[in-house]
Design an enzyme around this catalytic site. Structure first.
Site, PDB file in Angstrom:
ATOM      1  N   GLY A 253      -5.454 -11.919  20.898  1.00  0.00           N
ATOM      2  CA  GLY A 253      -6.735 -11.258  21.182  1.00  0.00           C
ATOM      3  C   GLY A 253      -6.828  -9.914  20.498  1.00  0.00           C
TER       4      GLY A 253
ATOM      5  N   ALA B 291     -11.377  -0.083  12.130  1.00  0.00           N
ATOM      6  CA  ALA B 291     -12.457  -1.048  12.374  1.00  0.00           C
ATOM      7  C   ALA B 291     -11.854  -2.424  12.586  1.00  0.00           C
ATOM      8  CB  ALA B 291     -13.397  -1.094  11.172  1.00  0.00           C
TER       9      ALA B 291
ATOM     10  N   SER C 107       0.822  -1.221   0.000  1.00  0.00           N
ATOM     11  CA  SER C 107       0.000   0.000   0.000  1.00  0.00           C
ATOM     12  C   SER C 107       0.854   1.267   0.000  1.00  0.00           C
ATOM     13  CB  SER C 107      -0.908   0.007   1.230  1.00  0.00           C
ATOM     14  OG  SER C 107      -1.701  -1.158   1.247  1.00  0.00           O
ATOM     15  N   GLY C 108       1.784   1.373   0.944  1.00  0.00           N
ATOM     16  CA  GLY C 108       2.579   2.600   1.072  1.00  0.00           C
ATOM     17  C   GLY C 108       3.511   2.820  -0.099  1.00  0.00           C
TER      18      GLY C 108
ATOM     19  N   GLU D 190     -28.615   6.792  13.724  1.00  0.00           N
ATOM     20  CA  GLU D 190     -29.275   7.967  14.321  1.00  0.00           C
ATOM     21  C   GLU D 190     -29.048   8.033  15.830  1.00  0.00           C
ATOM     22  OE1 GLU D 190     -33.636   8.078  14.398  1.00  0.00           O
ATOM     23  OE2 GLU D 190     -33.685   5.906  14.149  1.00  0.00           O
TER      24      GLU D 190
ATOM     25  N   TYR E 154      -3.162  -3.161  -9.792  1.00  0.00           N
ATOM     26  CA  TYR E 154      -2.001  -2.456  -9.245  1.00  0.00           C
ATOM     27  C   TYR E 154      -0.927  -2.281 -10.320  1.00  0.00           C
ATOM     28  CZ  TYR E 154      -3.154  -1.850  -4.348  1.00  0.00           C
ATOM     29  OH  TYR E 154      -3.710  -1.392  -3.191  1.00  0.00           O
TER      30      TYR E 154
ATOM     31  N   LYS F   2      -9.409 -11.010   3.750  1.00  0.00           N
ATOM     32  CA  LYS F   2     -10.081 -11.148   5.052  1.00  0.00           C
ATOM     33  C   LYS F   2     -11.527 -10.672   4.981  1.00  0.00           C
ATOM     34  CE  LYS F   2     -10.545  -7.833   7.341  1.00  0.00           C
ATOM     35  NZ  LYS F   2      -9.510  -7.170   8.116  1.00  0.00           N
TER      36      LYS F   2
ATOM     37  N   TYR G 118      -6.729  -7.665  16.446  1.00  0.00           N
ATOM     38  CA  TYR G 118      -7.531  -7.529  15.220  1.00  0.00           C
ATOM     39  C   TYR G 118      -7.760  -8.881  14.536  1.00  0.00           C
ATOM     40  CZ  TYR G 118      -7.002  -2.376  14.496  1.00  0.00           C
ATOM     41  OH  TYR G 118      -7.055  -1.013  14.565  1.00  0.00           O
ATOM     42  N   ILE G 119      -6.633  -9.543  14.189  1.00  0.00           N
ATOM     43  CA  ILE G 119      -6.744 -10.708  13.297  1.00  0.00           C
ATOM     44  C   ILE G 119      -7.446 -11.862  13.997  1.00  0.00           C
ATOM     45  CG2 ILE G 119      -5.433 -12.413  11.970  1.00  0.00           C
ATOM     46  CD1 ILE G 119      -3.318 -10.278  11.455  1.00  0.00           C
TER      47      ILE G 119
ATOM     48  N   THR H  14       0.594  -6.889   1.738  1.00  0.00           N
ATOM     49  CA  THR H  14      -0.221  -7.656   2.681  1.00  0.00           C
ATOM     50  C   THR H  14      -1.695  -7.347   2.519  1.00  0.00           C
ATOM     51  OG1 THR H  14       1.595  -7.667   4.260  1.00  0.00           O
ATOM     52  CG2 THR H  14      -0.589  -8.137   5.135  1.00  0.00           C
ATOM     53  N   CYS H  15      -2.035  -6.090   2.388  1.00  0.00           N
ATOM     54  CA  CYS H  15      -3.449  -5.688   2.346  1.00  0.00           C
ATOM     55  C   CYS H  15      -4.202  -6.446   1.254  1.00  0.00           C
ATOM     56  CB  CYS H  15      -3.545  -4.185   2.119  1.00  0.00           C
ATOM     57  SG  CYS H  15      -5.210  -3.624   1.801  1.00  0.00           S
TER      58      CYS H  15
ATOM     59  N   GLU I  62     -11.141 -11.160  14.239  1.00  0.00           N
ATOM     60  CA  GLU I  62     -11.800 -11.237  12.930  1.00  0.00           C
ATOM     61  C   GLU I  62     -11.956 -12.687  12.475  1.00  0.00           C
ATOM     62  OE1 GLU I  62     -10.618  -6.862  11.171  1.00  0.00           O
ATOM     63  OE2 GLU I  62      -9.384  -8.551  10.567  1.00  0.00           O
TER      64      GLU I  62
ATOM     65  N   HIS J 209     -34.267   8.242  10.170  1.00  0.00           N
ATOM     66  CA  HIS J 209     -35.042   7.279  10.936  1.00  0.00           C
ATOM     67  C   HIS J 209     -35.704   6.265  10.017  1.00  0.00           C
ATOM     68  CE1 HIS J 209     -37.162   5.903  14.443  1.00  0.00           C
ATOM     69  NE2 HIS J 209     -38.309   5.951  13.778  1.00  0.00           N
TER      70      HIS J 209
ATOM     71  N   CYS K 271      -6.288  -7.249   4.459  1.00  0.00           N
ATOM     72  CA  CYS K 271      -7.593  -6.577   4.445  1.00  0.00           C
ATOM     73  C   CYS K 271      -8.586  -7.148   3.433  1.00  0.00           C
ATOM     74  CB  CYS K 271      -7.422  -5.097   4.117  1.00  0.00           C
ATOM     75  SG  CYS K 271      -5.990  -4.328   4.850  1.00  0.00           S
TER      76      CYS K 271
ATOM     77  N   ARG L 137      -6.936  -5.136  23.262  1.00  0.00           N
ATOM     78  CA  ARG L 137      -6.254  -4.111  24.064  1.00  0.00           C
ATOM     79  C   ARG L 137      -6.053  -2.858  23.214  1.00  0.00           C
ATOM     80  NH1 ARG L 137      -0.953  -2.950  25.061  1.00  0.00           N
ATOM     81  NH2 ARG L 137      -0.194  -4.773  23.914  1.00  0.00           N
TER      82      ARG L 137
HETATM   83  P1  NDP Z   1      -2.610  -7.116  17.256  1.00  0.00           P
HETATM   84  O1  NDP Z   1      -1.502  -6.262  17.716  1.00  0.00           O
HETATM   85  O2  NDP Z   1      -3.894  -6.486  16.900  1.00  0.00           O
HETATM   86  O3  NDP Z   1      -2.910  -8.225  18.349  1.00  0.00           O
HETATM   87  C1  NDP Z   1      -1.909  -9.076  18.785  1.00  0.00           C
HETATM   88  C2  NDP Z   1      -2.482  -9.929  19.878  1.00  0.00           C
HETATM   89  O4  NDP Z   1      -1.552 -10.945  20.208  1.00  0.00           O
HETATM   90  C3  NDP Z   1      -2.779  -9.148  21.135  1.00  0.00           C
HETATM   91  O5  NDP Z   1      -3.960  -9.645  21.712  1.00  0.00           O
HETATM   92  C4  NDP Z   1      -1.567  -9.467  22.011  1.00  0.00           C
HETATM   93  O6  NDP Z   1      -1.864  -9.469  23.377  1.00  0.00           O
HETATM   94  C5  NDP Z   1      -1.257 -10.879  21.588  1.00  0.00           C
HETATM   95  N1  NDP Z   1       0.148 -11.229  21.745  1.00  0.00           N
HETATM   96  C6  NDP Z   1       1.219 -10.521  21.360  1.00  0.00           C
HETATM   97  N2  NDP Z   1       2.355 -11.193  21.650  1.00  0.00           N
HETATM   98  C7  NDP Z   1       1.970 -12.341  22.220  1.00  0.00           C
HETATM   99  C8  NDP Z   1       2.672 -13.447  22.736  1.00  0.00           C
HETATM  100  N3  NDP Z   1       3.994 -13.503  22.723  1.00  0.00           N
HETATM  101  N4  NDP Z   1       1.959 -14.467  23.281  1.00  0.00           N
HETATM  102  C9  NDP Z   1       0.610 -14.409  23.314  1.00  0.00           C
HETATM  103  N5  NDP Z   1      -0.106 -13.385  22.825  1.00  0.00           N
HETATM  104  C10 NDP Z   1       0.558 -12.372  22.292  1.00  0.00           C
HETATM  105  O7  NDP Z   1      -1.983  -7.957  16.057  1.00  0.00           O
HETATM  106  P2  NDP Z   1      -2.641  -8.850  14.933  1.00  0.00           P
HETATM  107  O8  NDP Z   1      -1.645  -9.901  14.657  1.00  0.00           O
HETATM  108  O9  NDP Z   1      -4.029  -9.227  15.265  1.00  0.00           O
HETATM  109  O10 NDP Z   1      -2.690  -7.848  13.704  1.00  0.00           O
HETATM  110  C11 NDP Z   1      -1.503  -7.159  13.321  1.00  0.00           C
HETATM  111  C12 NDP Z   1      -1.813  -5.748  12.937  1.00  0.00           C
HETATM  112  O11 NDP Z   1      -2.387  -5.720  11.650  1.00  0.00           O
HETATM  113  C13 NDP Z   1      -2.844  -5.059  13.838  1.00  0.00           C
HETATM  114  O12 NDP Z   1      -2.274  -4.493  14.973  1.00  0.00           O
HETATM  115  C14 NDP Z   1      -3.412  -4.021  12.911  1.00  0.00           C
HETATM  116  O13 NDP Z   1      -2.588  -2.896  12.981  1.00  0.00           O
HETATM  117  C15 NDP Z   1      -3.329  -4.679  11.557  1.00  0.00           C
HETATM  118  N6  NDP Z   1      -4.633  -5.224  11.173  1.00  0.00           N
HETATM  119  C16 NDP Z   1      -5.655  -4.373  10.914  1.00  0.00           C
HETATM  120  C17 NDP Z   1      -6.888  -4.840  10.573  1.00  0.00           C
HETATM  121  C18 NDP Z   1      -7.996  -3.888  10.307  1.00  0.00           C
HETATM  122  O14 NDP Z   1      -7.734  -2.720  10.075  1.00  0.00           O
HETATM  123  N7  NDP Z   1      -9.254  -4.332  10.377  1.00  0.00           N
HETATM  124  C19 NDP Z   1      -7.171  -6.262  10.447  1.00  0.00           C
HETATM  125  C20 NDP Z   1      -6.039  -7.078  10.777  1.00  0.00           C
HETATM  126  C21 NDP Z   1      -4.828  -6.572  11.119  1.00  0.00           C
HETATM  127  P3  NDP Z   1      -1.841  -8.114  24.238  1.00  0.00           P
HETATM  128  O15 NDP Z   1      -3.060  -7.374  23.883  1.00  0.00           O
HETATM  129  O16 NDP Z   1      -1.810  -8.609  25.630  1.00  0.00           O
HETATM  130  O17 NDP Z   1      -0.587  -7.402  23.848  1.00  0.00           O
END
Ligand code: NDP
Length: 464
Positions: free
Chosen positions: A174, A339, A14-15, A451, A98, A50, A176-177, A41-42, A180, A446, A47, A203
């Site tokens: 826990g 989102a 993308s960039g 709303e 692209y 997904k 984004y990915i 990646t996107c 989702e 409405h 994106c 988080r």
């Molecule tokens: P995220 O940063 O969103 O989440 C990573 C998760 O893994 C967190 O819950 C984190 O826990 C946990 N984690 C990190 N390290 C460890 C570990 N060593 N052991 C166990 N758990 C761990 O990353 P994702 O991989 O889901 O996605 C990558 C990035 O891609 C996102 O941050 C986002 O920027 C982008 N993305 C955007 C989307 C969108 O726009 N809809 C969709 C998918 C990806 P903790 O919270 O405790 O740190």
């Protein structure tokens, strides 16, 4: 020596593509190289595929709701192979789009891994290009869990290419990915377990959003293992078994880790010219994305600021305009809408309540949760088309965070159907500095879910 290129971009995600196109449109001689498919990646493992998978999985809810409105459906059969083949066809089309965009802009495309040979040259597939400036836009890659048996765990690079739909899946993380894909696989009808080290998902998002999403996912049937980490994974007689830190075991056909991503900064010659790296080996850049080597710039996931496509696009634009156009405004990282296409979906822009309270002397919070009209004909508790999978009424959470001093709306959060689309619209108002009085003066459409955002009249009491 005359440079072959004014601007040479390593990485056509993308960039990189955005920067290349804008630079070329401003008259620069531009080259770009990519070792994989165009779009990064996107387009290829993020994106776009997904969201196609999310759409596929949402049909289950729609089929269920159809019955509430008098249709008598039987749950149609789902065919993973068709979904993957159609997705691949669309991604191939986008790769072509692209390529055409770049070629039409006059950008030379090189296939192969780019490596910085000197401050003013890049090597690609045996060719050496002289260039005034270099942009590194090599993105990131999935982090792998550092546990015994990690080779049995899939990443987001693998998940789009499974030859068949597993019967069950365990997802680690826990963010984004993981949220989702938990929604995707659960709604495609397979047993889905999610293991997260924290007590709440997502988080960094507003606490109400985090609780709402976790509650609804659990209620829908995703099995959440919170406060747990993966210790090891083994293949015992054809069964993939994960052991968690409390020695409990999870068996699933597929195990998928989405525990964040790391910058792709290795093996591209950065050390050869002394480009400074920061934490997690991200490239360190200044406000115009210039690295410690003046002729080398970097944008997107490789600088590890905000790993979102629209952010990389905006950063790429700033670089190209700074180098070849007027001194464009600097990149702003506040009020980035985002989102999570979990089910339920999250849309958010601006400050969380927690961050607003930490930053501002006075904060007012407006919040509402309700059942949207489309869901009201569903039975109160659970509903099932095929008798095997519960489909719950899908509820909505809306929340505004208001600066008590200025009345400006500084945070907008939504969980529920349409959250991403709705919050994208509201982000314009919030970017423009809309106050709560402006929201109040705006008439609703409405009956809609959106709303509710202009109907929130009474702030909730502190700690309510
Ligand atoms: P995220 O940063 O969103 O989440 C990573 C998760 O893994 C967190 O819950 C984190 O826990 C946990 N984690 C990190 N390290 C460890 C570990 N060593 N052991 C166990 N758990 C761990 O990353 P994702 O991989 O889901 O996605 C990558 C990035 O891609 C996102 O941050 C986002 O920027 C982008 N993305 C955007 C989307 C969108 O726009 N809809 C969709 C998918 C990806 P903790 O919270 O405790 O740190």
């Amino acid at each position: 020596m005359t440079s072959q290129y004014d601007f040479f971009v390593i990485g056509a995600g993308s960039g990189g593509v955005r920067a290349a196109r804008v630079a070329a449109s401003l008259g620069a001689r531009v080259g770009i190289c990519e070792e994989k498919d165009l779009g990064g990646t996107c387009v290829n493992a993020g994106c776009i595929p997904k969201k196609l998978f999310v759409y596929a999985s949402r049909f289950r809810h729609e089929f269920s709701r159809a019955a509430d409105f008098g249709w008598k459906p039987t749950l149609p059969e789902f065919d993973w192979t068709t979904l993957v083949a159609n997705k691949n066809r669309e991604i191939a089309r986008l790769n072509g789009v692209y390529e055409k965009l770049l070629r039409d802009a006059g950008v030379d495309i090189f296939v192969g891994r780019g490596e910085i040979a000197s401050e003013h040259s890049v090597r690609v597939a045996g060719q050496q290009m002289q260039c005034d400036t270099i942009l590194v836009a090599t993105g990131g890659r999935p982090s792998r869990p550092a546990v015994p048996g990690a080779e049995l765990v899939l990443s987001s690079d693998d998940i789009f290419h499974l030859s068949s739909l597993p019967k069950s899946i365990a997802i680690y993380g826990g963010g984004y990915i993981s949220c989702e894909f938990a929604g995707v696989f659960h709604n495609l009808g397979i047993r889905t377990q999610l293991v997260h080290r924290g007590e709440r998902l997502l988080r960094g998002f507003d606490d109400d959003v985090r609780s709402f999403v976790g509650d609804r996912m659990a209620k829908a049937g995703v099995e959440l293992h919170l406060g747990r980490t993966l210790s090891r994974i083994e293949n015992a007689a054809g069964v993939k078994r994960a052991t968690l830190d409390d020695e409990s075991a999870i068996e699933a056909d597929a195990h998928f880790a989405a525990i964040g991503r790391v910058p792709n900064s290795a093996g591209i010659g950065l050390e050869r010219v002394g480009v400074e790296l920061g934490p997690r080996d991200a490239i360190v850049v200044n406000e115009r994305f210039q690295t410690s080597v003046p002729s080398i710039y970097a944008v997107g996931d490789v600088i590890d600021r905000v790993a979102l496509t629209p952010v990389a696009l905006a950063e790429g634009t700033v670089v190209a305009r700074s180098l070849f156009g007027d001194q464009s405004p600097l990149m702003r990282y506040d009020y980035i809408p985002t989102a999570v296409f979990s089910q339920p979906e999250v849309g958010t822009v601006g400050l969380t309540e927690h961050d607003a309270r930490a930053k501002l002397p006075s904060v007012r919070i407006f919040r509402s949760s309700f059942t949207p009209l489309k869901e009201t004909l569903a039975p109160r508790d659970t509903d099932s088309v095929d008798g095997t999978l519960s489909v719950h009424r899908s509820e909505v959470l809306v929340k505004l965070v208001v600066d008590g001093g200025t009345d400006r709306v500084v945070g907008c959060h939504m969980v529920g159907s349409g959250a991403a689309e709705i919050v994208q619209g509201l982000a314009v108002a919030i970017q423009a500095g809309a106050t709560k009085a402006v929201f109040d003066a705006t008439l609703g459409i409405h009956p809609t879910t959106a709303e509710e955002f202009v109907s929130l009249r009474t702030p909730i009491a502190d700690n309510a």
